[in-house]
Write a protein that holds these residues in place. Structure first.
Motif, PDB file in Angstrom:
ATOM      1  N   ALA A 245       0.970  -1.282   0.033  1.00  0.00           N
ATOM      2  CA  ALA A 245      -0.070  -0.130  -0.015  1.00  0.00           C
ATOM      3  C   ALA A 245       0.761   1.405   0.111  1.00  0.00           C
ATOM      4  O   ALA A 245       1.975   1.253   0.760  1.00  0.00           O
ATOM      5  N   ASP A 246       0.554   2.245  -0.992  1.00  0.00           N
ATOM      6  CA  ASP A 246       1.529   3.410  -0.939  1.00  0.00           C
ATOM      7  C   ASP A 246       1.548   4.363   0.262  1.00  0.00           C
ATOM      8  O   ASP A 246       2.290   4.935   0.397  1.00  0.00           O
ATOM      9  N   ARG A 247       0.465   4.596   0.949  1.00  0.00           N
ATOM     10  CA  ARG A 247       0.169   5.721   1.794  1.00  0.00           C
ATOM     11  C   ARG A 247       0.883   4.955   3.038  1.00  0.00           C
ATOM     12  O   ARG A 247       0.227   4.053   3.651  1.00  0.00           O
ATOM     13  N   CYS A 248       1.761   5.593   3.471  1.00  0.00           N
ATOM     14  CA  CYS A 248       2.487   5.266   4.820  1.00  0.00           C
ATOM     15  C   CYS A 248       1.552   5.112   6.290  1.00  0.00           C
ATOM     16  O   CYS A 248       0.785   5.974   6.297  1.00  0.00           O
ATOM     17  N   ALA A 249       1.649   4.152   6.896  1.00  0.00           N
ATOM     18  CA  ALA A 249       0.928   3.808   8.082  1.00  0.00           C
ATOM     19  C   ALA A 249       1.129   5.021   9.083  1.00  0.00           C
ATOM     20  O   ALA A 249       0.330   5.160   9.920  1.00  0.00           O
ATOM     21  N   HIS A 250       2.131   5.476   9.059  1.00  0.00           N
ATOM     22  CA  HIS A 250       2.240   6.583  10.155  1.00  0.00           C
ATOM     23  C   HIS A 250       1.563   7.907   9.922  1.00  0.00           C
ATOM     24  O   HIS A 250       0.657   8.120  10.737  1.00  0.00           O
ATOM     25  N   GLN A 251       1.812   8.628   8.631  1.00  0.00           N
ATOM     26  CA  GLN A 251       1.021   9.764   8.501  1.00  0.00           C
ATOM     27  C   GLN A 251       0.466   9.937   7.032  1.00  0.00           C
ATOM     28  O   GLN A 251       0.624  10.940   6.382  1.00  0.00           O
ATOM     29  N   SER A 252       0.579   8.939   6.037  1.00  0.00           N
ATOM     30  CA  SER A 252       0.133   8.670   4.863  1.00  0.00           C
ATOM     31  C   SER A 252       1.018   9.456   3.704  1.00  0.00           C
ATOM     32  O   SER A 252       0.527   9.665   2.754  1.00  0.00           O
ATOM     33  N   GLY A 253       2.233   9.299   4.188  1.00  0.00           N
ATOM     34  CA  GLY A 253       3.312   9.810   3.088  1.00  0.00           C
ATOM     35  C   GLY A 253       3.347   8.995   2.149  1.00  0.00           C
ATOM     36  O   GLY A 253       3.038   7.459   2.167  1.00  0.00           O
ATOM     37  N   PRO A 254       3.807   9.418   0.869  1.00  0.00           N
ATOM     38  CA  PRO A 254       3.651   8.613  -0.541  1.00  0.00           C
ATOM     39  C   PRO A 254       4.993   7.569  -0.599  1.00  0.00           C
ATOM     40  O   PRO A 254       6.187   8.072  -0.855  1.00  0.00           O
ATOM     41  N   LEU A 255       4.872   6.471  -0.094  1.00  0.00           N
ATOM     42  CA  LEU A 255       5.980   5.592  -0.349  1.00  0.00           C
ATOM     43  C   LEU A 255       6.703   5.420  -1.618  1.00  0.00           C
ATOM     44  O   LEU A 255       7.811   5.220  -1.659  1.00  0.00           O
ATOM     45  N   SER A 256       5.701   5.798  -2.663  1.00  0.00           N
ATOM     46  CA  SER A 256       6.462   5.422  -4.007  1.00  0.00           C
ATOM     47  C   SER A 256       7.270   6.610  -4.569  1.00  0.00           C
ATOM     48  O   SER A 256       8.145   6.393  -5.414  1.00  0.00           O
ATOM     49  N   GLU A 257       7.337   7.786  -3.550  1.00  0.00           N
ATOM     50  CA  GLU A 257       8.305   8.663  -3.862  1.00  0.00           C
ATOM     51  C   GLU A 257       9.377   8.723  -2.872  1.00  0.00           C
ATOM     52  O   GLU A 257      10.405   9.320  -2.878  1.00  0.00           O
ATOM     53  N   GLY A 258       9.349   7.357  -2.118  1.00  0.00           N
ATOM     54  CA  GLY A 258      10.391   7.234  -1.292  1.00  0.00           C
ATOM     55  C   GLY A 258      11.849   6.720  -1.793  1.00  0.00           C
ATOM     56  O   GLY A 258      11.962   6.362  -3.125  1.00  0.00           O
TER      57      GLY A 258
END
Length: 311
Positions: A245-258
């Motif tokens: 899932a792309d939205r980080c479990a912490h604060q919904s950051g975009p993991l695909s941009e990580g």
């Protein structure tokens, strides 16, 4: 319908409209708490305080302070002890012959407030701006409560029991205010809950196509959509495709941009790191793993995903 009935119906309708137009006490409290998140006057203090937290000598145990080992934030669990001790002391102060017990409880609350404050500050430094503002007011109320209870204990030790009790009740009021704001921060502003928890309920059972497998670059994070759910897709040189899932479990950051490194992806917002193979949270501030998907490529080259629990 008689004219009398019509008149009564019109009166009831007008009464409901009048009540709806008037703000109630219940609705004004959340509105007041919501305004804390827009207090831009607090911003000059936020930067230096966040920097101090990030440079703290405790940063080596930051994940432990976040509660990654526990599976949820540690701070809410630790605040129960000082609050419980202080509330109990307030009750005993209303009863005769409880001076010694009240002192023990107040002292216990003061000592227990210190680790609670450390974990709270560690979590606070990894939030969004409106949450940071609300959290700063929350912290100020708790610091005031701690100061009042420390003064209360000092007055009691010097034999000024009445003054000590008054300071204690003042501390109790500030602790209650801090708890109220903390609840707003946690639940209304969603500072602590697992942001990826809804994913299994938004994805139906079975396999779902997300696009041609060769449309995703090799060795580079990409994003895709599965209905309402955003996906991180990482295609390894071996041909294996990892999907989270792309939205980080912490604060919904975009993991695909990580950043992807050593089989893990790091969130670009607050640095939470997740294992691509199964979504496990390798490091915080995220305290929950990221939902991961099983993958397969069909004979015609379509990438399909399925939740591990789905039949």
């Amino acid at each position: 319908m008689s004219s009398e009935t019509s008149s009564k119906t019109a009166q009831v309708s007008q009464a409901f409209k009048a009540r709806a137009a008037q703000p109630s006490a219940a609705s004004s409290l959340p509105a007041w708490l919501d305004r804390l998140g827009s207090l831009s006057a607090l911003d000059p203090a936020i930067g230096p305080l966040r920097s101090a937290v990030h440079k703290s000598p405790l940063k080596g145990i930051r994940d432990a302070l976040h509660g990654t080992w526990l599976g949820h934030p540690l701070h809410p669990a630790l605040v129960q002890l000082p609050l419980g001790a202080w509330y109990s002391a307030g009750l005993l102060d209303l009863l005769p012959g409880t001076r010694r017990a009240s002192r023990v409880l107040i002292g216990t609350g003061i000592l227990a407030a210190l680790p609670a404050a450390v974990t709270g500050a560690t979590d606070w430094a990894q939030l969004h701006k409106p949450q940071l503002r609300t959290g700063l007011v929350h912290a100020a109320a708790n610091v005031a409560a701690l100061g009042l209870y420390t003064a209360s204990l000092g007055a009691r030790v010097r034999g000024r029991e009445c003054r000590g009790r008054m300071l204690g009740f003042g501390g109790l009021a500030m602790a209650g205010l801090g708890g109220l704001i903390g609840g707003h921060l946690a639940y209304r502003q969603s500072a602590g809950p697992n942001q990826s928890e809804p994913v299994p309920y938004l994805v139906g059972p079975g396999w779902h196509p997300v696009g041609k497998a060769d449309s995703f670059p090799v060795g580079q994070a990409a994003s895709a959509s599965l209905g309402e759910v955003r996906l991180l897709v990482f295609r390894e040189p071996s041909g294996t495709v990892r999907v989270l899932a792309d939205r980080c479990a912490h604060q919904s950051g975009p993991l695909s941009e990580g950043t992807v490194s050593d089989g893990c992806v790091t969130c670009p917002w607050h640095g939470s790191t997740f294992r691509l193979s199964d979504g496990w949270n390798v490091s915080g501030p995220a305290t929950a793993p990221q939902p991961s998907f099983r993958t397969r490529v069909t004979d015609d080259g379509v990438l399909e995903v399925c939740l591990p629990e789905a039949n």
